[in-house]
Design an enzyme around this catalytic site. Sequence first.
Site, PDB file in Angstrom:
ATOM      1  N   GLU A 112       0.096 -13.431  12.261  1.00  0.00           N
ATOM      2  CA  GLU A 112       0.646 -12.268  12.955  1.00  0.00           C
ATOM      3  C   GLU A 112       0.673 -11.085  11.982  1.00  0.00           C
ATOM      4  OE1 GLU A 112       1.373 -12.218  16.146  1.00  0.00           O
ATOM      5  OE2 GLU A 112       0.840 -14.341  16.315  1.00  0.00           O
ATOM      6  N   ARG A 127      -0.088   7.545  -2.918  1.00  0.00           N
ATOM      7  CA  ARG A 127       0.289   8.625  -2.007  1.00  0.00           C
ATOM      8  C   ARG A 127       1.757   9.012  -2.166  1.00  0.00           C
ATOM      9  NH1 ARG A 127      -1.093   6.232   3.438  1.00  0.00           N
ATOM     10  NH2 ARG A 127      -1.410   4.306   2.252  1.00  0.00           N
ATOM     11  N   TRP A 128       2.606   8.015  -2.440  1.00  0.00           N
ATOM     12  CA  TRP A 128       4.020   8.283  -2.688  1.00  0.00           C
ATOM     13  C   TRP A 128       4.175   9.225  -3.879  1.00  0.00           C
ATOM     14  CZ3 TRP A 128       7.387   7.679  -6.737  1.00  0.00           C
ATOM     15  CH2 TRP A 128       8.759   7.711  -6.440  1.00  0.00           C
ATOM     16  N   ASP A 155       0.821  -1.211   0.000  1.00  0.00           N
ATOM     17  CA  ASP A 155       0.000   0.000   0.000  1.00  0.00           C
ATOM     18  C   ASP A 155       0.856   1.263   0.000  1.00  0.00           C
ATOM     19  OD1 ASP A 155      -2.335   1.503   0.055  1.00  0.00           O
ATOM     20  OD2 ASP A 155      -2.491   1.450   2.233  1.00  0.00           O
ATOM     21  N   GLY A 156       0.354   2.304  -0.665  1.00  0.00           N
ATOM     22  CA  GLY A 156       0.996   3.606  -0.594  1.00  0.00           C
ATOM     23  C   GLY A 156       1.589   4.110  -1.889  1.00  0.00           C
ATOM     24  N   GLU A 198     -11.963  -4.655  -5.789  1.00  0.00           N
ATOM     25  CA  GLU A 198     -12.443  -3.285  -5.603  1.00  0.00           C
ATOM     26  C   GLU A 198     -11.644  -2.265  -6.417  1.00  0.00           C
ATOM     27  OE1 GLU A 198     -13.924  -5.887  -2.729  1.00  0.00           O
ATOM     28  OE2 GLU A 198     -11.799  -5.367  -2.921  1.00  0.00           O
ATOM     29  N   ASN A 199     -10.440  -2.654  -6.865  1.00  0.00           N
ATOM     30  CA  ASN A 199      -9.621  -1.703  -7.616  1.00  0.00           C
ATOM     31  C   ASN A 199     -10.216  -1.326  -8.971  1.00  0.00           C
ATOM     32  OD1 ASN A 199      -6.411  -3.024  -6.432  1.00  0.00           O
ATOM     33  ND2 ASN A 199      -7.701  -1.385  -5.611  1.00  0.00           N
ATOM     34  N   TRP A 200     -11.191  -2.102  -9.439  1.00  0.00           N
ATOM     35  CA  TRP A 200     -11.869  -1.749 -10.691  1.00  0.00           C
ATOM     36  C   TRP A 200     -12.603  -0.410 -10.556  1.00  0.00           C
ATOM     37  CZ3 TRP A 200     -10.589  -4.290 -14.911  1.00  0.00           C
ATOM     38  CH2 TRP A 200     -10.216  -5.626 -14.841  1.00  0.00           C
ATOM     39  N   ARG A 227      -5.755  -2.009   8.417  1.00  0.00           N
ATOM     40  CA  ARG A 227      -6.876  -2.857   8.014  1.00  0.00           C
ATOM     41  C   ARG A 227      -6.360  -3.876   7.004  1.00  0.00           C
ATOM     42  NH1 ARG A 227      -8.031   2.354   6.031  1.00  0.00           N
ATOM     43  NH2 ARG A 227      -7.686   2.577   3.794  1.00  0.00           N
ATOM     44  N   HIS A 268       2.945   3.510  -8.934  1.00  0.00           N
ATOM     45  CA  HIS A 268       2.762   2.072  -9.174  1.00  0.00           C
ATOM     46  C   HIS A 268       3.989   1.478  -9.876  1.00  0.00           C
ATOM     47  CE1 HIS A 268      -1.276   2.133  -7.679  1.00  0.00           C
ATOM     48  NE2 HIS A 268      -1.687   2.995  -8.589  1.00  0.00           N
TER      49      HIS A 268
END
Length: 238
Positions: free
Chosen positions: A205, A26-27, A22-23, A69-71, A192, A39
């Site tokens: 873990e 934002r990066w 993830d990120g 959900e990325n669609w 999450r 990406h």
Amino acid sequence: MKDYKRLIDPNRVAAHVAIIMDGNGRWAEKRSLPRLEGHRRGAEVIDSLMDVAVDLGLQVVTLYTFSTENWLRPKAEVDGLWEITESFIISKKEKIKQNDLRIIFSGIKNGLPASTLRIIEELIEETKNNKKMTINFCVNYGGRQEIVDSVNQWIQHRKLNESLTIDKLNKYLYTSELPDVDLMIRTGGEYRISNFLLWQLAYTEFVFLKVLWPDFKPNHLYKAIYEYQNRDRRFGGL
């Protein structure tokens, strides 16, 4: 950052590590770059990740590559993600084969671009007998959908008056051939699991890192493994 590689016990490394990468967006936004550049940089991280995972002796690495959900993202971004996926596979195929890595796929093939699906399936076929480590790409994947698909598969094959059990459902999961996940890492500072491996994470873990995925370095993985080794895994017992 502390040199966590030196602190790891090589005899207690997690067998199966799953990562939510993830990120990326934002990066890129922090640097006033297009989201797709994030990406692209994120895909480059996978290359060094493979080297570190082999060095650690991991058996399986599962990567959350594209969710169901990325669609919902803008079409230009989705199309760009498929182009990046294809480019990554084509550029890294020989290295993957030379390093004896086996590639598998977890997700829904229907709806994937034909060229992307062809390239993925070719890589799966060409690496199916490799043994050093398995890399599982979760593409067009959703944890809830996987459970629904598995139940429906069991219904189609069930015997008269047969009841569903945990072991029977396991048989029909996308990841049926893999061990349960020992350690799940999420980058990007979110806490999450985003519909990722809902069944397989029952006793996993979790390590959540603030680093954005394009900035993920080998020592971040060593740190996560070190944290894992310092957990008391009781699996419901004492």
